[in-house]
Design an enzyme around this catalytic site. Structure first.
Site, PDB file in Angstrom:
ATOM      1  N   HIS A  20       0.862  -1.184   0.000  1.00  0.00           N
ATOM      2  CA  HIS A  20       0.000   0.000   0.000  1.00  0.00           C
ATOM      3  C   HIS A  20       0.900   1.236   0.000  1.00  0.00           C
ATOM      4  O   HIS A  20       1.459   1.603   1.032  1.00  0.00           O
ATOM      5  CB  HIS A  20      -0.922  -0.008   1.216  1.00  0.00           C
ATOM      6  CG  HIS A  20      -1.863  -1.171   1.250  1.00  0.00           C
ATOM      7  ND1 HIS A  20      -3.105  -1.143   0.645  1.00  0.00           N
ATOM      8  CD2 HIS A  20      -1.732  -2.407   1.785  1.00  0.00           C
ATOM      9  CE1 HIS A  20      -3.709  -2.314   0.824  1.00  0.00           C
ATOM     10  NE2 HIS A  20      -2.889  -3.097   1.507  1.00  0.00           N
ATOM     11  N   LEU A  21       1.040   1.866  -1.175  1.00  0.00           N
ATOM     12  CA  LEU A  21       1.875   3.058  -1.290  1.00  0.00           C
ATOM     13  C   LEU A  21       1.119   4.332  -0.907  1.00  0.00           C
ATOM     14  O   LEU A  21       1.726   5.390  -0.779  1.00  0.00           O
ATOM     15  CB  LEU A  21       2.432   3.190  -2.711  1.00  0.00           C
ATOM     16  CG  LEU A  21       3.547   2.213  -3.088  1.00  0.00           C
ATOM     17  CD1 LEU A  21       4.018   2.463  -4.512  1.00  0.00           C
ATOM     18  CD2 LEU A  21       4.713   2.300  -2.120  1.00  0.00           C
TER      19      LEU A  21
ATOM     20  N   ASN B 264      -5.127  -6.917   9.789  1.00  0.00           N
ATOM     21  CA  ASN B 264      -6.348  -7.511   9.243  1.00  0.00           C
ATOM     22  C   ASN B 264      -6.016  -8.295   7.979  1.00  0.00           C
ATOM     23  O   ASN B 264      -5.550  -7.691   7.011  1.00  0.00           O
ATOM     24  CB  ASN B 264      -7.365  -6.415   8.932  1.00  0.00           C
ATOM     25  CG  ASN B 264      -8.713  -6.951   8.514  1.00  0.00           C
ATOM     26  OD1 ASN B 264      -9.050  -8.098   8.778  1.00  0.00           O
ATOM     27  ND2 ASN B 264      -9.476  -6.124   7.830  1.00  0.00           N
TER      28      ASN B 264
ATOM     29  N   ASP C  32       2.144  -7.051   2.681  1.00  0.00           N
ATOM     30  CA  ASP C  32       0.964  -6.236   3.007  1.00  0.00           C
ATOM     31  C   ASP C  32       1.416  -4.965   3.726  1.00  0.00           C
ATOM     32  O   ASP C  32       0.822  -4.538   4.726  1.00  0.00           O
ATOM     33  CB  ASP C  32      -0.048  -7.016   3.851  1.00  0.00           C
ATOM     34  CG  ASP C  32      -1.410  -6.304   3.945  1.00  0.00           C
ATOM     35  OD1 ASP C  32      -1.612  -5.314   3.222  1.00  0.00           O
ATOM     36  OD2 ASP C  32      -2.255  -6.743   4.756  1.00  0.00           O
TER      37      ASP C  32
ATOM     38  N   GLY D  69      -2.694  -2.570  10.312  1.00  0.00           N
ATOM     39  CA  GLY D  69      -1.576  -2.527   9.374  1.00  0.00           C
ATOM     40  C   GLY D  69      -0.358  -1.810   9.938  1.00  0.00           C
ATOM     41  O   GLY D  69      -0.447  -1.050  10.904  1.00  0.00           O
TER      42      GLY D  69
END
Length: 429
Positions: free
Chosen positions: A62-63, A278, A305, A324
């Site tokens: 996730h950038l 998650n 992730d 996260g």
């Protein structure tokens, strides 16, 4: 400029290669592989005693760009990747705006080329706005360069929409990546439902919520004949469902994360929000099943992730913290420490799961050391001892469940398209 990587232990799972030798790089590509290669005018890097591997590939990052740059952006995220030995990463579409059309796909790819230091691949959304109601512009996004399609960030409730999406992406032989967890069962929970959650008085997310969703997604993949990839598998029931599906010939692949492979819900006794993820960290029996799934090929890849958050977002009470953490800079060290040095995975298996396999799933030109291939290489010291210090991270996310832990193994040099991008922990661009 020519570059000669000399005297290293070359491990290339694509060719089942494990040998001592040299790699000559010219014009950004691998020009030769062998023993005692003539350097000529090349710059020589003596890597005797170290492992020379294809650059790591992370298919689940996730950038946060566009729109969530307080958490991460392409510049900081790709530098974190380089620091961790990754040469190719694929970014998820849950940004603001959502990556649900070809214009945004093209924009991120362009930003990756101008602001990034590693190869940036884009994963497009399955549904418009990630709302789960209407298919996004899947064909246009794939034509623009999207390597996969996903509504990751949450579970897609609509069985009808997932079936339609699989039928559509199947025509392009691109995988749909699913976050498989039934939200009706799991949505109000904050950790794995089990003995620890009961003792702490925290509402749990039952593992059966993952099992049910995985079963549905596999059935749809089997019915449509389309490729399906299941993200961040965490339950032993899901592992068994995937194993049986592969035996039937279903086009399903799967990944597990370093944290789900090495941590359990016992960590939550600290109420440290860095451990809130998650799907949640589960009990030891689930972790054992994940490792067994890696060993027998049920789980194809290891993916981080990587999900960084702004410091103040995680610095709250446990139940209010987002799930996260930043994982790119610790992933290799965690896996080498927890799985390789403990004898649970061989070095060949580690590199396969973190490089060749994810590249193959996404269909990208990475994860293979062969003449003519892009010179994307990680030079690894498997014996290097270091302690995790989040303040020193390149990522903007400064939370990690591995903070303060002593790890053994690290990428010393990261080479992207023939250029040295990271050396001895310092990103050079």
């Amino acid at each position: 400029m020519k570059l000669l990587i000399k005297g290293g232990r070359i491990i290339n799972p694509a060719e089942n290669m494990d040998t001592i030798g040299d790699i000559l790089i010219e014009a950004g590509k691998i020009a030769a592989i062998g023993q005692n290669l003539d350097a000529g005018e090349a710059q020589i890097i003596d890597v005797a005693g170290f492992v020379v591997a294809p650059g790591l590939v992370d298919m689940h990052v996730h950038l946060r760009e566009p729109g969530l740059e307080a958490k991460e952006d392409i510049a900081s995220g790709t530098r974190a990747a380089a620091a961790g030995g990754f040469t190719t990463i694929a970014c998820m579409p849950n940004t603001k705006p959502v990556v649900d059309n070809s214009i945004i796909v093209s924009g991120i790819m362009q930003r990756g080329q101008t602001e990034g230091v590693v190869n940036v691949k884009v994963i497009g959304a399955l549904s418009k706005g990630l709302e789960g109601k209407e298919l996004a512009e899947i064909g246009d996004m794939i034509q623009a360069g999207a390597v996969a399609i996903s509504d990751d960030g949450g579970h897609l409730d609509s069985t009808r929409l997932l079936k339609t999406g699989l039928e559509y992406t199947g025509m392009f032989e691109r995988p749909v990546i699913t976050h498989s967890e039934d939200e009706e069962l799991a949505g109000e929970g904050f950790m794995h439902e089990g003995a620890v959650s009961a003792m702490l008085g925290i509402k749990g997310r039952p593992s059966v919520a993952e099992d049910i969703a995985v079963a549905r997604d596999i059935m749809l993949a089997e019915y449509t004949g389309a490729p399906l990839h299941i993200a961040h598998v965490s339950s032993k029931g899901a592992v068994e469902l995937i194993r049986k599906a592969k035996e039937r010939g279903v086009k399903v692949t799967a990944e597990a994360t370093p944290h789900h492979l090495t941590l359990t819900d016992e960590e939550l006794r600290s109420f440290n929000t860095a451990f809130k993820v998650n799907p949640p960290l589960r009990s030891a029996d689930h972790v054992e099943a994940l490792i067994a799934g890696l060993k027998d090929g049920t789980i194809d890849a290891i993916a981080t992730d990587h999900a960084p958050h702004a410091f103040e977002e995680k610095d709250v009470e446990f139940r209010y913290a987002p799930s996260g953490f930043a994982g790119l800079e610790t992933a290799l060290g965690v896996i080498l420490t927890g799985l390789y040095h403990t004898g649970k995975l061989s070095l060949m298996e580690v590199i396969e799961k973190m490089s060749f396999a994810p590249a193959k799933i996404l269909g990208v030109a990475s994860g293979d050391l062969k003449v003519g291939a892009p010179a994307d290489i990680a030079i690894i010291d498997t014996e290097y001892k270091w302690s995790v210090d989040c303040i020193k991270f390149y990522t903007r996310g400064k939370h990690s469940p591995f903070e303060g832990r002593n790890l053994k193994g690290k990428s010393l040099i990261t080479i992207v398209n023939g250029s040295i991008i990271m050396q001895n922990g310092e990103v050079l661009r």
